[in-house]
Scaffold this motif. Structure first.
Motif, PDB file in Angstrom:
ATOM      1  N   GLN A  25     -16.169 -16.527 -35.763  1.00 32.42           N
ATOM      2  CA  GLN A  25     -14.891 -17.028 -36.271  1.00 32.42           C
ATOM      3  C   GLN A  25     -13.760 -16.702 -35.302  1.00 32.42           C
ATOM      4  OE1 GLN A  25     -14.955 -18.945 -39.022  1.00 32.42           O
ATOM      5  NE2 GLN A  25     -12.858 -19.478 -38.577  1.00 32.42           N
ATOM      6  N   ARG A  26     -13.810 -15.531 -34.707  1.00 27.96           N
ATOM      7  CA  ARG A  26     -12.765 -15.134 -33.757  1.00 27.96           C
ATOM      8  C   ARG A  26     -12.798 -16.026 -32.514  1.00 27.96           C
ATOM      9  NH1 ARG A  26     -11.643  -9.197 -31.118  1.00 27.96           N
ATOM     10  NH2 ARG A  26      -9.838  -9.859 -29.928  1.00 27.96           N
ATOM     11  N   ALA A  27     -13.994 -16.247 -31.966  1.00 32.25           N
ATOM     12  CA  ALA A  27     -14.119 -17.090 -30.765  1.00 32.25           C
ATOM     13  C   ALA A  27     -13.705 -18.523 -31.065  1.00 32.25           C
ATOM     14  CB  ALA A  27     -15.552 -17.047 -30.237  1.00 32.25           C
ATOM     15  N   ILE A  28     -14.085 -19.011 -32.237  1.00 31.98           N
ATOM     16  CA  ILE A  28     -13.717 -20.374 -32.631  1.00 31.98           C
ATOM     17  C   ILE A  28     -12.200 -20.492 -32.722  1.00 31.98           C
ATOM     18  CG2 ILE A  28     -13.769 -22.013 -34.549  1.00 31.98           C
ATOM     19  CD1 ILE A  28     -16.647 -20.981 -35.098  1.00 31.98           C
ATOM     20  N   SER A  29     -11.577 -19.551 -33.416  1.00 32.90           N
ATOM     21  CA  SER A  29     -10.132 -19.590 -33.612  1.00 32.90           C
ATOM     22  C   SER A  29      -9.390 -19.506 -32.279  1.00 32.90           C
ATOM     23  CB  SER A  29      -9.715 -18.440 -34.527  1.00 32.90           C
ATOM     24  OG  SER A  29      -8.329 -18.446 -34.722  1.00 32.90           O
ATOM     25  N   THR A  30      -9.809 -18.588 -31.424  1.00 27.57           N
ATOM     26  CA  THR A  30      -9.146 -18.434 -30.126  1.00 27.57           C
ATOM     27  C   THR A  30      -9.290 -19.684 -29.283  1.00 27.57           C
ATOM     28  OG1 THR A  30      -9.507 -16.057 -30.169  1.00 27.57           O
ATOM     29  CG2 THR A  30      -9.072 -17.047 -28.021  1.00 27.57           C
ATOM     30  N   ARG A  31     -10.518 -20.175 -29.157  1.00 27.38           N
ATOM     31  CA  ARG A  31     -10.730 -21.335 -28.295  1.00 27.38           C
ATOM     32  C   ARG A  31     -10.039 -22.575 -28.851  1.00 27.38           C
ATOM     33  NH1 ARG A  31     -16.459 -23.027 -27.070  1.00 27.38           N
ATOM     34  NH2 ARG A  31     -16.059 -25.203 -27.366  1.00 27.38           N
ATOM     35  N   MET A  32     -10.048 -22.727 -30.152  1.00 25.97           N
ATOM     36  CA  MET A  32      -9.405 -23.890 -30.753  1.00 25.97           C
ATOM     37  C   MET A  32      -7.894 -23.871 -30.487  1.00 25.97           C
ATOM     38  SD  MET A  32      -9.711 -25.286 -34.667  1.00 25.97           S
ATOM     39  CE  MET A  32     -11.379 -24.736 -34.750  1.00 25.97           C
ATOM     40  N   ARG A  33      -7.287 -22.716 -30.600  1.00 31.86           N
ATOM     41  CA  ARG A  33      -5.846 -22.615 -30.370  1.00 31.86           C
ATOM     42  C   ARG A  33      -5.476 -22.845 -28.908  1.00 31.86           C
ATOM     43  NH1 ARG A  33      -6.371 -18.929 -34.619  1.00 31.86           N
ATOM     44  NH2 ARG A  33      -4.917 -19.332 -36.294  1.00 31.86           N
ATOM     45  N   LEU A  34      -6.332 -22.380 -28.014  1.00 30.03           N
ATOM     46  CA  LEU A  34      -6.017 -22.477 -26.595  1.00 30.03           C
ATOM     47  C   LEU A  34      -6.481 -23.784 -25.944  1.00 30.03           C
ATOM     48  CD1 LEU A  34      -6.844 -18.832 -25.484  1.00 30.03           C
ATOM     49  CD2 LEU A  34      -4.608 -19.825 -26.002  1.00 30.03           C
ATOM     50  N   PHE A  35      -7.633 -24.278 -26.355  1.00 28.26           N
ATOM     51  CA  PHE A  35      -8.223 -25.409 -25.660  1.00 28.26           C
ATOM     52  C   PHE A  35      -8.460 -26.633 -26.534  1.00 28.26           C
ATOM     53  CE2 PHE A  35      -9.998 -21.539 -23.585  1.00 28.26           C
ATOM     54  CZ  PHE A  35      -9.255 -21.619 -22.426  1.00 28.26           C
ATOM     55  N   GLY A  36      -8.246 -26.517 -27.838  1.00 29.93           N
ATOM     56  CA  GLY A  36      -8.531 -27.640 -28.722  1.00 29.93           C
ATOM     57  C   GLY A  36      -9.980 -27.643 -29.171  1.00 29.93           C
ATOM     58  N   VAL A  37     -10.354 -28.671 -29.885  1.00 31.40           N
ATOM     59  CA  VAL A  37     -11.702 -28.781 -30.437  1.00 31.40           C
ATOM     60  C   VAL A  37     -12.569 -29.593 -29.489  1.00 31.40           C
ATOM     61  CG1 VAL A  37     -13.042 -29.606 -32.398  1.00 31.40           C
ATOM     62  CG2 VAL A  37     -10.820 -28.573 -32.778  1.00 31.40           C
ATOM     63  N   SER A  38     -13.797 -29.165 -29.331  1.00 29.17           N
ATOM     64  CA  SER A  38     -14.755 -29.870 -28.477  1.00 29.17           C
ATOM     65  C   SER A  38     -15.769 -30.617 -29.338  1.00 29.17           C
ATOM     66  CB  SER A  38     -15.522 -28.870 -27.607  1.00 29.17           C
ATOM     67  OG  SER A  38     -14.639 -28.106 -26.843  1.00 29.17           O
ATOM     68  N   GLY A  39     -16.343 -31.672 -28.780  1.00 24.98           N
ATOM     69  CA  GLY A  39     -17.446 -32.351 -29.441  1.00 24.98           C
ATOM     70  C   GLY A  39     -17.094 -33.617 -30.190  1.00 24.98           C
ATOM     71  N   TRP A  40     -15.824 -34.046 -30.144  1.00 26.64           N
ATOM     72  CA  TRP A  40     -15.448 -35.249 -30.896  1.00 26.64           C
ATOM     73  C   TRP A  40     -16.217 -36.479 -30.408  1.00 26.64           C
ATOM     74  CZ3 TRP A  40     -14.146 -33.230 -34.896  1.00 26.64           C
ATOM     75  CH2 TRP A  40     -13.056 -32.389 -35.095  1.00 26.64           C
ATOM     76  N   GLU A  41     -16.373 -36.610 -29.103  1.00 21.54           N
ATOM     77  CA  GLU A  41     -17.084 -37.770 -28.568  1.00 21.54           C
ATOM     78  C   GLU A  41     -18.522 -37.809 -29.075  1.00 21.54           C
ATOM     79  OE1 GLU A  41     -18.547 -39.429 -24.265  1.00 21.54           O
ATOM     80  OE2 GLU A  41     -16.606 -38.432 -24.355  1.00 21.54           O
ATOM     81  N   GLU A  42     -19.170 -36.655 -29.102  1.00 23.65           N
ATOM     82  CA  GLU A  42     -20.542 -36.586 -29.604  1.00 23.65           C
ATOM     83  C   GLU A  42     -20.602 -36.930 -31.092  1.00 23.65           C
ATOM     84  OE1 GLU A  42     -19.024 -34.270 -27.705  1.00 23.65           O
ATOM     85  OE2 GLU A  42     -20.470 -33.310 -26.338  1.00 23.65           O
ATOM     86  N   LEU A  43     -19.612 -36.463 -31.847  1.00 24.90           N
ATOM     87  CA  LEU A  43     -19.569 -36.752 -33.283  1.00 24.90           C
ATOM     88  C   LEU A  43     -19.425 -38.253 -33.519  1.00 24.90           C
ATOM     89  CD1 LEU A  43     -19.368 -35.698 -36.250  1.00 24.90           C
ATOM     90  CD2 LEU A  43     -16.890 -35.666 -35.916  1.00 24.90           C
TER      91      LEU A  43
END
Length: 175
Positions: A25-43
């Motif tokens: 949860q910590r890594a997800i929160s940090t990366r999301m705040r700094l770099f955004g969400v990944s994987g939208w194209e795959e979804l």
């Protein structure tokens, strides 16, 4: 000032931070705040493939329902030729529920949704799994696409029971 503060915090981060899986949860929160969400194209690609696999008669009665509003927003915005997208999660639920003509659902969610889906539809099949390597668990990683046919009750009865205001990654919450 804001740019200077952001640069001070971002510059020390290694480039590999974007190439490593974020599973806590910590890594997800940090990366999301700094770099955004990944994987939208795959979804979007996975849901598009599921929709293209439907026969023409079914295609006119299909909708996509995403387990969480992040998925729904990404599919709605980035999915050019997808069926209409819905989600009962948070504010996206207020955009409306599927029409009475929706007899087939491509449900984008987690394994945990299976029990609820089987109680809601007469037929439920697992179509595919999405596991975007740099995706976020429950959003673009560890995601299942289900095909659900023939709701057992009207959408007006189903939708209120599925509506949730939980702010969650999507992993483990039922529709």
């Amino acid at each position: 000032m804001v740019i200077a503060v952001a640069a001070v915090f971002l510059l020390p981060l290694p480039a590999s931070s974007l190439r490593e899986s974020a599973d806590t949860q910590r890594a997800i929160s940090t990366r999301m705040r700094l770099f955004g969400v990944s994987g939208w194209e795959e979804l979007v690609t996975a849901v598009d493939a599921a929709a293209r696999g439907l026969d023409p008669d079914t295609s006119s009665h299909v909708v996509v329902i995403a387990q969480n509003y992040w998925q729904a927003a990404a599919l709605d915005e980035l999915g050019v030729a997808l069926p209409p997208v819905y989600s009962a999660n948070r504010g996206f639920a207020y955009f409306g529920m599927p029409p009475v003509t929706a007899t087939t659902v491509l449900y984008v969610g987690s394994n945990a949704a299976e029990t609820t889906l089987r109680q809601t539809f007469s037929e439920v099949r697992l179509l595919s799994r999405l596991n975007a390597p740099l995706g976020f668990p429950g959003i673009t990683k560890h995601v299942v696409i289900w095909r659900c046919d023939h709701p057992l009750r009207p959408w007006s009865d189903i939708w209120p029971g599925w509506h949730t205001t939980i702010l969650d990654s999507g992993e483990g919450i039922d529709p």
